[in-house]
Design a protein around this motif. Structure first.
Motif, PDB file in Angstrom:
ATOM      1  N   LEU A 188      76.783  76.369  80.472  1.00  0.00           N
ATOM      2  CA  LEU A 188      76.179  75.078  80.795  1.00  0.00           C
ATOM      3  C   LEU A 188      75.346  75.182  82.082  1.00  0.00           C
ATOM      4  O   LEU A 188      75.706  74.623  83.123  1.00  0.00           O
ATOM      5  CB  LEU A 188      77.247  73.993  80.945  1.00  0.00           C
ATOM      6  CG  LEU A 188      77.987  73.583  79.669  1.00  0.00           C
ATOM      7  CD1 LEU A 188      79.068  72.550  79.985  1.00  0.00           C
ATOM      8  CD2 LEU A 188      77.010  73.026  78.624  1.00  0.00           C
ATOM      9  N   PRO A 189      74.229  75.897  82.048  1.00  0.00           N
ATOM     10  CA  PRO A 189      73.380  76.007  83.251  1.00  0.00           C
ATOM     11  C   PRO A 189      72.691  74.680  83.564  1.00  0.00           C
ATOM     12  O   PRO A 189      72.306  73.935  82.661  1.00  0.00           O
ATOM     13  CB  PRO A 189      72.361  77.080  82.855  1.00  0.00           C
ATOM     14  CG  PRO A 189      72.288  76.992  81.359  1.00  0.00           C
ATOM     15  CD  PRO A 189      73.675  76.643  80.909  1.00  0.00           C
ATOM     16  N   GLY A 247      71.112  67.608  84.208  1.00  0.00           N
ATOM     17  CA  GLY A 247      70.203  68.743  84.370  1.00  0.00           C
ATOM     18  C   GLY A 247      70.525  69.955  83.538  1.00  0.00           C
ATOM     19  O   GLY A 247      70.046  71.053  83.833  1.00  0.00           O
ATOM     20  N   PHE A 248      71.324  69.803  82.474  1.00  0.00           N
ATOM     21  CA  PHE A 248      71.596  70.945  81.610  1.00  0.00           C
ATOM     22  C   PHE A 248      70.313  71.370  80.904  1.00  0.00           C
ATOM     23  O   PHE A 248      69.568  70.537  80.391  1.00  0.00           O
ATOM     24  CB  PHE A 248      72.672  70.589  80.578  1.00  0.00           C
ATOM     25  CG  PHE A 248      74.001  70.250  81.189  1.00  0.00           C
ATOM     26  CD1 PHE A 248      74.676  71.171  81.973  1.00  0.00           C
ATOM     27  CD2 PHE A 248      74.580  69.009  80.984  1.00  0.00           C
ATOM     28  CE1 PHE A 248      75.900  70.865  82.545  1.00  0.00           C
ATOM     29  CE2 PHE A 248      75.807  68.691  81.549  1.00  0.00           C
ATOM     30  CZ  PHE A 248      76.466  69.625  82.331  1.00  0.00           C
ATOM     31  N   VAL A 249      70.071  72.695  80.859  1.00  0.00           N
ATOM     32  CA  VAL A 249      68.757  73.184  80.453  1.00  0.00           C
ATOM     33  C   VAL A 249      68.871  74.347  79.467  1.00  0.00           C
ATOM     34  O   VAL A 249      69.820  75.133  79.526  1.00  0.00           O
ATOM     35  CB  VAL A 249      67.949  73.621  81.695  1.00  0.00           C
ATOM     36  CG1 VAL A 249      68.600  74.831  82.359  1.00  0.00           C
ATOM     37  CG2 VAL A 249      66.492  73.900  81.361  1.00  0.00           C
ATOM     38  N   GLU A 250      67.903  74.413  78.562  1.00  0.00           N
ATOM     39  CA  GLU A 250      67.767  75.583  77.705  1.00  0.00           C
ATOM     40  C   GLU A 250      67.215  76.728  78.546  1.00  0.00           C
ATOM     41  O   GLU A 250      66.142  76.624  79.129  1.00  0.00           O
ATOM     42  CB  GLU A 250      66.801  75.283  76.557  1.00  0.00           C
ATOM     43  CG  GLU A 250      66.570  76.471  75.644  1.00  0.00           C
ATOM     44  CD  GLU A 250      65.444  76.231  74.656  1.00  0.00           C
ATOM     45  OE1 GLU A 250      65.423  76.929  73.627  1.00  0.00           O
ATOM     46  OE2 GLU A 250      64.584  75.367  74.914  1.00  0.00           O
ATOM     47  N   TRP A 300      73.459  83.278  71.601  1.00  0.00           N
ATOM     48  CA  TRP A 300      73.218  82.579  72.862  1.00  0.00           C
ATOM     49  C   TRP A 300      71.976  81.688  72.780  1.00  0.00           C
ATOM     50  O   TRP A 300      72.020  80.528  73.185  1.00  0.00           O
ATOM     51  CB  TRP A 300      73.052  83.545  74.032  1.00  0.00           C
ATOM     52  CG  TRP A 300      72.501  82.801  75.220  1.00  0.00           C
ATOM     53  CD1 TRP A 300      71.224  82.821  75.686  1.00  0.00           C
ATOM     54  CD2 TRP A 300      73.196  81.835  76.012  1.00  0.00           C
ATOM     55  NE1 TRP A 300      71.070  81.951  76.743  1.00  0.00           N
ATOM     56  CE2 TRP A 300      72.274  81.324  76.959  1.00  0.00           C
ATOM     57  CE3 TRP A 300      74.504  81.354  76.019  1.00  0.00           C
ATOM     58  CZ2 TRP A 300      72.631  80.361  77.885  1.00  0.00           C
ATOM     59  CZ3 TRP A 300      74.860  80.398  76.962  1.00  0.00           C
ATOM     60  CH2 TRP A 300      73.927  79.910  77.874  1.00  0.00           C
ATOM     61  N   TYR A 301      70.895  82.210  72.247  1.00  0.00           N
ATOM     62  CA  TYR A 301      69.664  81.422  72.223  1.00  0.00           C
ATOM     63  C   TYR A 301      69.754  80.253  71.238  1.00  0.00           C
ATOM     64  O   TYR A 301      69.078  79.237  71.414  1.00  0.00           O
ATOM     65  CB  TYR A 301      68.462  82.319  71.936  1.00  0.00           C
ATOM     66  CG  TYR A 301      68.063  83.096  73.163  1.00  0.00           C
ATOM     67  CD1 TYR A 301      67.316  82.495  74.170  1.00  0.00           C
ATOM     68  CD2 TYR A 301      68.471  84.411  73.355  1.00  0.00           C
ATOM     69  CE1 TYR A 301      66.974  83.189  75.321  1.00  0.00           C
ATOM     70  CE2 TYR A 301      68.133  85.109  74.498  1.00  0.00           C
ATOM     71  CZ  TYR A 301      67.382  84.492  75.478  1.00  0.00           C
ATOM     72  OH  TYR A 301      67.060  85.182  76.633  1.00  0.00           O
ATOM     73  N   TRP A 302      70.592  80.375  70.221  1.00  0.00           N
ATOM     74  CA  TRP A 302      70.869  79.224  69.350  1.00  0.00           C
ATOM     75  C   TRP A 302      71.597  78.145  70.141  1.00  0.00           C
ATOM     76  O   TRP A 302      71.252  76.961  70.070  1.00  0.00           O
ATOM     77  CB  TRP A 302      71.694  79.673  68.150  1.00  0.00           C
ATOM     78  CG  TRP A 302      72.105  78.541  67.250  1.00  0.00           C
ATOM     79  CD1 TRP A 302      71.362  77.939  66.269  1.00  0.00           C
ATOM     80  CD2 TRP A 302      73.385  77.880  67.249  1.00  0.00           C
ATOM     81  NE1 TRP A 302      72.074  76.933  65.669  1.00  0.00           N
ATOM     82  CE2 TRP A 302      73.334  76.875  66.244  1.00  0.00           C
ATOM     83  CE3 TRP A 302      74.552  78.036  67.986  1.00  0.00           C
ATOM     84  CZ2 TRP A 302      74.410  76.029  65.972  1.00  0.00           C
ATOM     85  CZ3 TRP A 302      75.621  77.199  67.720  1.00  0.00           C
ATOM     86  CH2 TRP A 302      75.545  76.215  66.720  1.00  0.00           C
ATOM     87  N   HIS A 303      72.601  78.557  70.911  1.00  0.00           N
ATOM     88  CA  HIS A 303      73.311  77.590  71.762  1.00  0.00           C
ATOM     89  C   HIS A 303      72.375  76.991  72.802  1.00  0.00           C
ATOM     90  O   HIS A 303      72.380  75.768  73.023  1.00  0.00           O
ATOM     91  CB  HIS A 303      74.483  78.277  72.463  1.00  0.00           C
ATOM     92  CG  HIS A 303      75.021  77.513  73.631  1.00  0.00           C
ATOM     93  ND1 HIS A 303      75.777  76.366  73.510  1.00  0.00           N
ATOM     94  CD2 HIS A 303      74.863  77.717  74.982  1.00  0.00           C
ATOM     95  CE1 HIS A 303      76.075  75.899  74.708  1.00  0.00           C
ATOM     96  NE2 HIS A 303      75.536  76.701  75.617  1.00  0.00           N
ATOM     97  N   LEU A 358      71.348  73.090  73.432  1.00  0.00           N
ATOM     98  CA  LEU A 358      71.535  72.449  74.738  1.00  0.00           C
ATOM     99  C   LEU A 358      70.235  71.795  75.194  1.00  0.00           C
ATOM    100  O   LEU A 358      70.235  70.662  75.698  1.00  0.00           O
ATOM    101  CB  LEU A 358      71.985  73.503  75.757  1.00  0.00           C
ATOM    102  CG  LEU A 358      72.371  72.993  77.150  1.00  0.00           C
ATOM    103  CD1 LEU A 358      73.556  72.043  77.083  1.00  0.00           C
ATOM    104  CD2 LEU A 358      72.689  74.165  78.078  1.00  0.00           C
ATOM    105  N   GLY A 359      69.121  72.483  74.999  1.00  0.00           N
ATOM    106  CA  GLY A 359      67.834  71.906  75.364  1.00  0.00           C
ATOM    107  C   GLY A 359      67.464  70.710  74.516  1.00  0.00           C
ATOM    108  O   GLY A 359      66.862  69.745  75.012  1.00  0.00           O
TER     109      GLY A 359
END
Length: 511
Positions: free
Chosen positions: A61-62, A72-75, A247-250, A254-255
């Motif tokens: 959760l960056p 501010g959670f971001v892809e 990861w990039y799917w997640h 998130l984005g």
């Protein structure tokens, strides 16, 4: 007669010389705030580390600073680098030099691995000089101490290459596992290493022993068939690709939920450009960047000599395949490659051993004063480029932006939401350690001010003379901002009238 060290394969000195020199150069101005060339990229990374530490959020959760009133959670790419920095923050508090220090550590280890790769592909002497070439390259020095994941990326790539070579020699499972970790982590940090790192990893398996002559096509074909029929090969590739894809799917999901992204996919990514591909000036500029900032000028002829001496050897083919992979990545991401110079940074992994080999072939035939002169000239060019193009920029931007950032830190509560008038550049928000919105000076309207105020914005902040942290403000917009600040009875303006901090409540729609 005793043979010259370069011809006997004996390194001229211990490996700590290039590692020590490279580390010393990277420690310069390590205490600087996150400013300078590509500060926007570093600012987002530093913001993630700060949020991981302060909010104790998990690595998946960056968070960034420019999410407005949201969390501010971001892809993003896999945020392993800021997460590692945040673990150090847990012990010391937010000290951004620790992030730079992690980059220095990764870069120092990479110098050691480059020396090993040069030894493996060519000989010990070429490996030593390869480490020195990597240690003093201006681009390698700068991005070997910036607050971003590039130094960790190069470390992972070099570790993947060295470990897979060890596995091929000894069939050690731990070496294969380490290579998989290096490749997968590099792909998680950035997707494009799957190409520029995947090709030389493939060549490690297909070529003859690095120091031997290249094998004929029938033998190479037989090797390819055996490799494709190997279960470990498909397990290695398949699990790595699956991990990166997961990861990039997640991150995409998130984005989608937050509406915040670094713009990896779709038309908005804007990474490639057919017009730039066909523009000779774009390629000339890239070539000049590589020659000056990557090779420090004097490395260029030794790179060409190393290519000439090695292209028929296994080690040379591995290095050349990495360079070809980077060329293909440049073509696929031409717009990004012309803007972001760290896209050329991985070239150092493959050019440095070739430079080391070229130097080794040239040095023994010259009087002693000539190599010394060339080394001195290369170091002087590197330090000059670093001083003018990088270190001085950090100092200049620090003088321009840190008074405003410190004022925000000291006078406003941590919950204050800032409207940063720095276009798409989040550097000021990170320096101030606050969250909020990013807006261009030309987009300031009464309607937007009202919306921000309703969403919780407390202050408007920016510079009269800088649009982004690095781009000058047009005169007309500067006058408008000065008028806006003059209308506020509670505005803070620095002594040189370079920056402003205006309470949103002071700004009425008619302004």
């Amino acid at each position: 007669m005793r043979p010259h060290p370069a011809l006997s394969g004996t390194p001229p000195k211990g490996i700590w010389w290039p590692i020590g020199l490279g580390t010393l150069l990277r420690l310069f101005q390590i205490w600087m705030p996150v400013l300078g060339v590509h500060s926007w990229r570093q600012a987002d990374t530093a913001a993630m580390a700060r949020h991981f530490s302060q909010n104790n959020t998990p690595i998946w959760l960056p968070q960034i600073d420019w999410g407005g009133a949201s969390a501010g959670f971001v892809e993003s790419e896999f945020p392993i680098y800021p997460f590692l920095v945040s673990r150090m923050y847990a012990l010391t508090g937010v000290q951004e030099w620790l992030g730079r220090g992690l980059s220095v550590l990764c870069s120092g280890l990479t110098i050691w691995l480059v020396i090993r790769l040069g030894r493996r592909w060519f000989n010990p002497n070429a490996g030593w000089w390869a480490g020195l070439a990597f240690a003093v390259a201006p681009l390698g020095v700068y991005f070997g101490r910036t607050f971003q994941a590039e130094a960790l990326l190069l470390l992972c790539a070099a570790a993947a290459l060295e470990s897979l070579s060890l596995w091929r020699e000894r069939r050690s499972r731990w070496a294969l596992a380490l290579s998989w970790i290096g490749l997968t982590t590099a792909g998680l940090i950035k997707v494009i290493p799957l190409l520029w790192l995947g090709l030389p990893l493939l060549m490690v398996q297909l070529t003859a022993a690095p120091r031997e002559r290249a094998e004929p096509w029938p033998t190479l074909l037989n090797r390819s068939i055996r490799l494709l029929s190997s279960a470990w090969f498909w397990l290695y590739i398949g699990t790595s690709l699956a991990t990166v894809a997961a990861w990039y799917w997640h991150a995409h999901n998130l984005g989608q939920s937050s509406g915040l992204s670094f713009g990896f996919w779709g038309a908005g990514a804007d990474r490639s450009s057919a017009s730039l591909l066909l523009d000779a000036n774009s390629w000339i500029n890239l070539l000049l960047r590589v020659v000056v900032r990557l090779l420090a000028v004097v490395g260029a002829p030794f790179l060409l000599l190393g290519l000439h001496k090695s292209w028929r050897t296994g080690g040379g083919q591995i290095a050349i395949s990495g360079m070809v992979g980077l060329l293909l990545c440049t073509i696929a991401t031409m717009r990004s490659s012309t803007i972001h110079e760290y896209y050329q940074l991985p070239l150092l992994l493959f050019s440095s051993p070739l430079i080391g080999l070229g130097w080794q072939c040239w040095q023994p035939t010259r009087p002693r004063w000539q190599p010394r002169l060339v080394l001195s000239l290369g170091l002087a060019i590197s330090i000059t480029v670093l001083s003018v193009d990088y270190w001085a920029v950090e100092q200049r931007q620090s003088r321009a932006w840190m008074p405003l950032a410190r004022t925000i830190r000291n006078e406003l509560p941590e919950t204050a939401r800032i409207v940063s008038v720095t276009s798409t550049d989040p550097t000021l928000l990170n320096l101030a350690r606050r969250q909020g919105w990013l807006i261009s000076s030309k987009q300031l309207t009464p309607e937007r001010l009202q919306r921000w105020q309703a969403a919780g914005a407390t202050h408007l902040a920016g510079s009269f003379v800088w649009d982004k942290t690095y781009r000058p403000m047009p005169d007309q917009r500067e006058q408008r901002l000065r008028t806006l600040a003059g209308s506020s009875p509670n505005a803070w303006i620095d002594q040189r009238r370079q920056a402003y901090l205006i309470p949103i409540d002071d700004l009425h729609p008619q302004h």
